[in-house]
Enzyme design. Structure first.
Site, short mmCIF file in Angstrom:
data_model
loop_
_atom_site.label_atom_id
_atom_site.label_comp_id
_atom_site.label_asym_id
_atom_site.label_seq_id
_atom_site.Cartn_x
_atom_site.Cartn_y
_atom_site.Cartn_z
N SER A 75 11.97 -1.91 -5.02
CA SER A 75 13.16 -1.51 -5.77
C SER A 75 14.37 -2.34 -5.38
O SER A 75 14.45 -2.89 -4.28
CB SER A 75 13.49 -0.04 -5.50
OG SER A 75 12.42 0.81 -5.84
N1 SAH Z 1 9.27 2.59 -2.80
C1 SAH Z 1 8.69 1.28 -3.09
C2 SAH Z 1 8.87 0.87 -4.54
C3 SAH Z 1 7.65 1.20 -5.21
S1 SAH Z 1 7.40 0.79 -6.93
C4 SAH Z 1 9.24 0.21 -2.18
O1 SAH Z 1 10.16 0.48 -1.40
O2 SAH Z 1 8.72 -0.92 -2.21
C5 SAH Z 1 6.56 2.28 -7.38
C6 SAH Z 1 5.25 2.55 -6.69
O3 SAH Z 1 4.79 3.82 -7.12
C7 SAH Z 1 4.13 1.56 -7.05
O4 SAH Z 1 3.60 1.00 -5.90
C8 SAH Z 1 3.13 2.44 -7.80
O5 SAH Z 1 1.78 2.02 -7.61
C9 SAH Z 1 3.40 3.79 -7.20
N2 SAH Z 1 2.97 4.94 -8.00
C10 SAH Z 1 3.02 5.09 -9.34
N3 SAH Z 1 2.53 6.30 -9.71
C11 SAH Z 1 2.17 6.95 -8.54
C12 SAH Z 1 1.60 8.21 -8.23
N4 SAH Z 1 1.26 9.09 -9.20
N5 SAH Z 1 1.37 8.52 -6.95
C13 SAH Z 1 1.68 7.65 -5.95
N6 SAH Z 1 2.21 6.43 -6.17
C14 SAH Z 1 2.46 6.08 -7.46
#
Ligand code: SAH
Length: 222
Positions: free
Chosen positions: A69
């Site tokens: 993000s």
């Molecule tokens: N917090 C992260 C940003 C992640 S982007 C960071 O600091 O880098 C969003 C993430 O959510 C992705 O890796 C995606 O695979 C995950 N995601 C999407 N749907 C999800 C779900 N139902 N349960 C767990 N993770 C999920």
């Protein structure tokens, strides 16, 4: 941080200071949030060839179709969580692990769930190797929360949720806060749900953001 981590040079630290100043100017006031952003070396979450992008206030691809993000978004969500020392916090969407480290540096006990196996494997090995062995990583579907470890003081969803999952509300302590970007299409509204003592919720909405989608079920590959 342990000595085995990629180098955090004066140049990186300088760039990080500038980034944090920029985020402060964009309206993040909580000194604890800014201090955590200044502490965590964001460039170590990037492949070495992209390190120069780490201190721009932008999201960036981390593989498997996902993104780390934007720093402002991380700061904004973290500020809304009002983290207190020893808060038990659940993050949905581990991704690179950067947001989890920010929460840890705020004094939280961090539990984080990722649904993509490749990312889960990578990040669950990476975090202990860079000095964050206490962050607890889980491979699973965030729509279900983490019932075995509930209830939580705070929860943060870092993917675009088409609706607010009931399981997350159930697993929040009274007085607890859920921060979640809600919206299925291109734009999500940053939303907080604050749980009352009688299982009621106070909903508040903040500005528009853009996240990768929150998808149902665990996925082995992309
Ligand atoms: N917090 C992260 C940003 C992640 S982007 C960071 O600091 O880098 C969003 C993430 O959510 C992705 O890796 C995606 O695979 C995950 N995601 C999407 N749907 C999800 C779900 N139902 N349960 C767990 N993770 C999920």
């Amino acid at each position: 941080m342990s000595s085995t981590i990629p180098i955090d040079s004066y140049r990186h630290q300088g760039l990080r200071k500038l980034l944090v100043r920029n985020i402060g100017q964009k309206g993040i006031n909580d000194p604890h949030v800014l201090a955590a952003l200044e502490k965590v070396p964001r460039h170590i979450f990037f492949d070495s060839s992209f390190v120069e992008y780490a201190y721009e206030d932008k999201p960036f691809p981390i593989g498997a179709g996902q993104t780390i993000s934007q720093p402002f978004t991380v700061a904004f969500q973290t500020e809304l969580l009002q983290i207190k020392k020893n808060d038990k916090v659940l993050e949905i969407g581990t991704g690179s692990g950067y947001q989890a480290c920010i929460l840890f540096e705020m004094g939280a006990k961090v539990f984080t769930i990722e649904r993509q196996k490749t990312l889960f494997d990578k990040t669950s090995k990476f975090l202990p190797s860079v000095g964050y062995p206490s962050i607890k990583t889980f491979f699973g579907d965030g729509y279900k929360g983490l019932p075995a470890y509930a209830p939580f003081d705070k929860m943060i969803v870092t993917a675009a949720a088409p609706f607010i999952p009931e399981a997350l509300l159930d697993q929040l302590k009274p007085g607890g806060i859920l921060v979640i970007p809600v919206g299925a299409n291109d734009i999500q509204i940053m939303t907080t749900m604050i749980k009352g003592n009688d299982n009621t919720f106070e909903k508040k909405e903040y500005g528009a953001f853009r996240f990768v989608p929150m998808l149902e079920h665990k996925a082995k590959e992309k």
